[in-house]
Design an enzyme around this catalytic site. Sequence first.
Site, short mmCIF file in Angstrom:
data_model
loop_
_atom_site.label_atom_id
_atom_site.label_comp_id
_atom_site.label_asym_id
_atom_site.label_seq_id
_atom_site.Cartn_x
_atom_site.Cartn_y
_atom_site.Cartn_z
N CYS A 162 6.98 -12.76 -0.23
CA CYS A 162 5.85 -13.30 -0.98
C CYS A 162 6.31 -13.62 -2.39
O CYS A 162 6.96 -12.80 -3.04
CB CYS A 162 4.73 -12.27 -1.04
SG CYS A 162 4.37 -11.57 0.57
N ARG A 203 1.15 12.68 -3.89
CA ARG A 203 1.60 11.68 -2.92
C ARG A 203 2.82 10.92 -3.42
O ARG A 203 2.99 10.73 -4.63
CB ARG A 203 0.49 10.71 -2.54
CG ARG A 203 -0.21 10.03 -3.71
CD ARG A 203 -1.64 9.67 -3.28
NE ARG A 203 -2.33 8.81 -4.22
CZ ARG A 203 -2.97 9.26 -5.32
NH1 ARG A 203 -2.96 10.54 -5.65
NH2 ARG A 203 -3.60 8.41 -6.12
N ARG A 220 7.55 -6.08 -6.15
CA ARG A 220 8.89 -5.51 -6.03
C ARG A 220 9.94 -6.59 -5.81
O ARG A 220 10.92 -6.41 -5.09
CB ARG A 220 8.95 -4.47 -4.90
CG ARG A 220 8.08 -3.27 -5.17
CD ARG A 220 8.58 -1.97 -4.53
NE ARG A 220 7.62 -0.91 -4.83
CZ ARG A 220 6.68 -0.46 -3.97
NH1 ARG A 220 6.61 -0.95 -2.74
NH2 ARG A 220 5.84 0.48 -4.35
N ASP A 266 -2.74 -1.55 -12.66
CA ASP A 266 -1.72 -0.54 -12.89
C ASP A 266 -1.42 -0.49 -14.37
O ASP A 266 -1.11 -1.52 -14.99
CB ASP A 266 -0.44 -0.92 -12.13
CG ASP A 266 -0.23 -0.05 -10.92
OD1 ASP A 266 -0.06 1.17 -11.09
OD2 ASP A 266 -0.24 -0.59 -9.80
N CYS A 305 5.37 -11.06 -5.16
CA CYS A 305 5.67 -9.64 -4.87
C CYS A 305 5.95 -8.83 -6.14
O CYS A 305 6.73 -9.24 -7.00
CB CYS A 305 6.88 -9.56 -3.96
SG CYS A 305 7.33 -7.85 -3.58
N ARG A 335 4.84 9.40 -8.50
CA ARG A 335 4.06 9.17 -9.72
C ARG A 335 2.86 10.10 -9.78
O ARG A 335 2.58 10.68 -10.81
CB ARG A 335 3.60 7.70 -9.76
CG ARG A 335 2.63 7.40 -10.90
CD ARG A 335 2.36 5.89 -11.00
NE ARG A 335 3.59 5.14 -11.15
CZ ARG A 335 3.79 3.90 -10.70
NH1 ARG A 335 2.83 3.28 -10.05
NH2 ARG A 335 4.93 3.30 -10.89
N TYR A 336 2.12 10.18 -8.70
CA TYR A 336 0.97 11.09 -8.62
C TYR A 336 1.45 12.38 -7.97
O TYR A 336 2.24 12.33 -7.03
CB TYR A 336 -0.14 10.46 -7.76
CG TYR A 336 -0.58 9.10 -8.22
CD1 TYR A 336 -1.37 8.96 -9.35
CD2 TYR A 336 -0.21 7.95 -7.52
CE1 TYR A 336 -1.78 7.70 -9.77
CE2 TYR A 336 -0.61 6.70 -7.93
CZ TYR A 336 -1.41 6.57 -9.06
OH TYR A 336 -1.80 5.33 -9.47
N CYS A 381 11.31 -7.94 4.60
CA CYS A 381 9.92 -8.28 4.87
C CYS A 381 9.88 -9.43 5.86
O CYS A 381 10.86 -10.16 6.02
CB CYS A 381 9.19 -8.70 3.59
SG CYS A 381 9.22 -7.40 2.33
N ASP A 401 0.47 -7.35 -11.50
CA ASP A 401 1.31 -6.67 -12.49
C ASP A 401 2.20 -7.68 -13.20
O ASP A 401 2.56 -8.70 -12.62
CB ASP A 401 2.19 -5.62 -11.79
CG ASP A 401 1.36 -4.54 -11.09
OD1 ASP A 401 0.45 -4.01 -11.74
OD2 ASP A 401 1.62 -4.26 -9.91
N LYS A 447 -2.77 3.70 -11.45
CA LYS A 447 -3.83 2.72 -11.28
C LYS A 447 -5.12 3.23 -11.92
O LYS A 447 -5.45 4.40 -11.80
CB LYS A 447 -4.08 2.50 -9.79
CG LYS A 447 -2.98 1.70 -9.12
CD LYS A 447 -3.31 1.38 -7.68
CE LYS A 447 -2.48 2.16 -6.70
NZ LYS A 447 -1.04 2.06 -6.83
C1 LIG Z 1 -0.54 2.83 -5.68
C2 LIG Z 1 0.40 3.94 -5.61
C3 LIG Z 1 0.15 5.06 -4.80
C4 LIG Z 1 -1.06 5.18 -3.92
O1 LIG Z 1 -2.21 5.20 -4.65
P1 LIG Z 1 -3.62 5.24 -3.95
O2 LIG Z 1 -4.56 5.08 -5.06
O3 LIG Z 1 -3.72 6.58 -3.26
O4 LIG Z 1 -3.68 4.15 -2.95
C5 LIG Z 1 1.06 6.09 -4.83
N1 LIG Z 1 2.16 6.05 -5.59
C6 LIG Z 1 2.43 4.98 -6.37
C7 LIG Z 1 3.66 4.99 -7.17
C8 LIG Z 1 1.57 3.90 -6.39
O5 LIG Z 1 1.85 2.83 -7.16
S1 SF4 Z 2 4.37 -8.31 -1.18
FE1 SF4 Z 2 6.57 -7.91 -1.44
S2 SF4 Z 2 6.98 -6.06 -0.28
FE2 SF4 Z 2 5.01 -6.85 0.42
S3 SF4 Z 2 5.51 -8.17 2.19
FE3 SF4 Z 2 5.44 -9.49 0.40
S4 SF4 Z 2 7.56 -9.57 -0.30
FE4 SF4 Z 2 7.39 -7.80 1.06
#
Ligand SMILES: *Cc1c(COP(=O)(O)O)cnc(C)c1O
Ligand code: SF4
Length: 335
Positions: free
Chosen positions: A120, A107, A125, A320, A123, A103-104, A116, A283, A327
């Site tokens: 959670c 990174r 995801r 986000d 979560c 996305r960025y 996991c 989110d 973010k």
């Molecule tokens: C949050 C996130 C990151 C990391 O972001 P930081 O602000 O550097 O912690 C990188 N990629 C994605 C897709 C993210 O959601």
């Molecule tokens: S927040 Fe989601 S990815 Fe993170 S430990 Fe919990 S279940 Fe796993």
Amino acid sequence: MITKNTQRSPKRELSWRELLLKSIVSPHQLADFFPVDIDAVQRVNELYPMRINPYYLSLIRDQGDPLWIQAVADIRELQDHSAMQSDPLLEEGQSPVPHLIHRYPDRVVFLVSSQCAMYCRHCMRKRRVGRGIRITPKSLEKGIHYIRSTPVIREVILSGGDPFMLADDHLEYILRAIRMIPHVEILRVHSRVPCVLPQRITVGLVRMLRRFHPLYINIQFNHPNEITPESATACARMADAGIPLGSQTVLLKGVNDDADVMTNLMRNLVKIRVKPYYLHHGDPVSGTGHFRTTIAKGKEIMRALYAAIPGEAIPQYVIDLPGGGGKVPLDPNDS
Ligand SMILES: *Cc1c(COP(=O)(O)O)cnc(C)c1O
Ligand code: SF4
């Protein structure tokens, strides 16, 4: 406060793998500990799996408490699909190869495990974790190849699921392959394991990790009751190995949407050498609607933090943007 319900606490000598194997994964097992609606839990469990390991279970003090809420399947997870989406941040659309989110520019997030130590309920995801998504050696190689052939990437964030669910040698293989790529400067691991299954942070794991500096670890701690002698020991091991530790706390209704709870959490994090990094506004992910609070509430809590605690204990409040916009910080003094 560092206290613990010792009645249900597991025996000291159990390894992290043994603890995992003793996890509650079905409503019937849960019913041995708490009076629950077995049918409701079963219906949720079919869509979003449950895993409550004996360590985290031992930290739950009462049915419905802030740790229970994070761990136990709730019928409301099936009831909020209208305003919510399974992937509101469009992670799948920003995946040039499977299990990698770019996305960025500088990174990437590399999803190396779909398991996991606890699932959670909040979560972001949920659509993926614990649901039989297989991350194969072949897809890992594709991810590593993408990173190698994309020189703008300076930082690789291992996430999941939880990277610390991998065996030491498997994780080491991935870290080494990425470390050998000259343009990757920083490695980061996003994990909840030091909080939800701190026994996994063994001396051997940390000895391996420290060979890959600069390596950062961000943990998700959401409530003061998650800070225990065990999680303090896990964090001390990593901090002593020179690994900078952060917490990406999630603002969750009924868990930490309270100025006193949040103040207490942040104070206790810095005591175990974990720097509060982000306070995430939740989110709009399907199945997590009952955890959502207002941004006004989050700002009010942030203002209370600024008034009460030192700078090193203050996280940045972020949200986000929908659709993969990334973010953005929320200023607590803006209305
Ligand atoms: C949050 C996130 C990151 C990391 O972001 P930081 O602000 O550097 O912690 C990188 N990629 C994605 C897709 C993210 O959601
Ligand atoms: S927040 Fe989601 S990815 Fe993170 S430990 Fe919990 S279940 Fe796993």
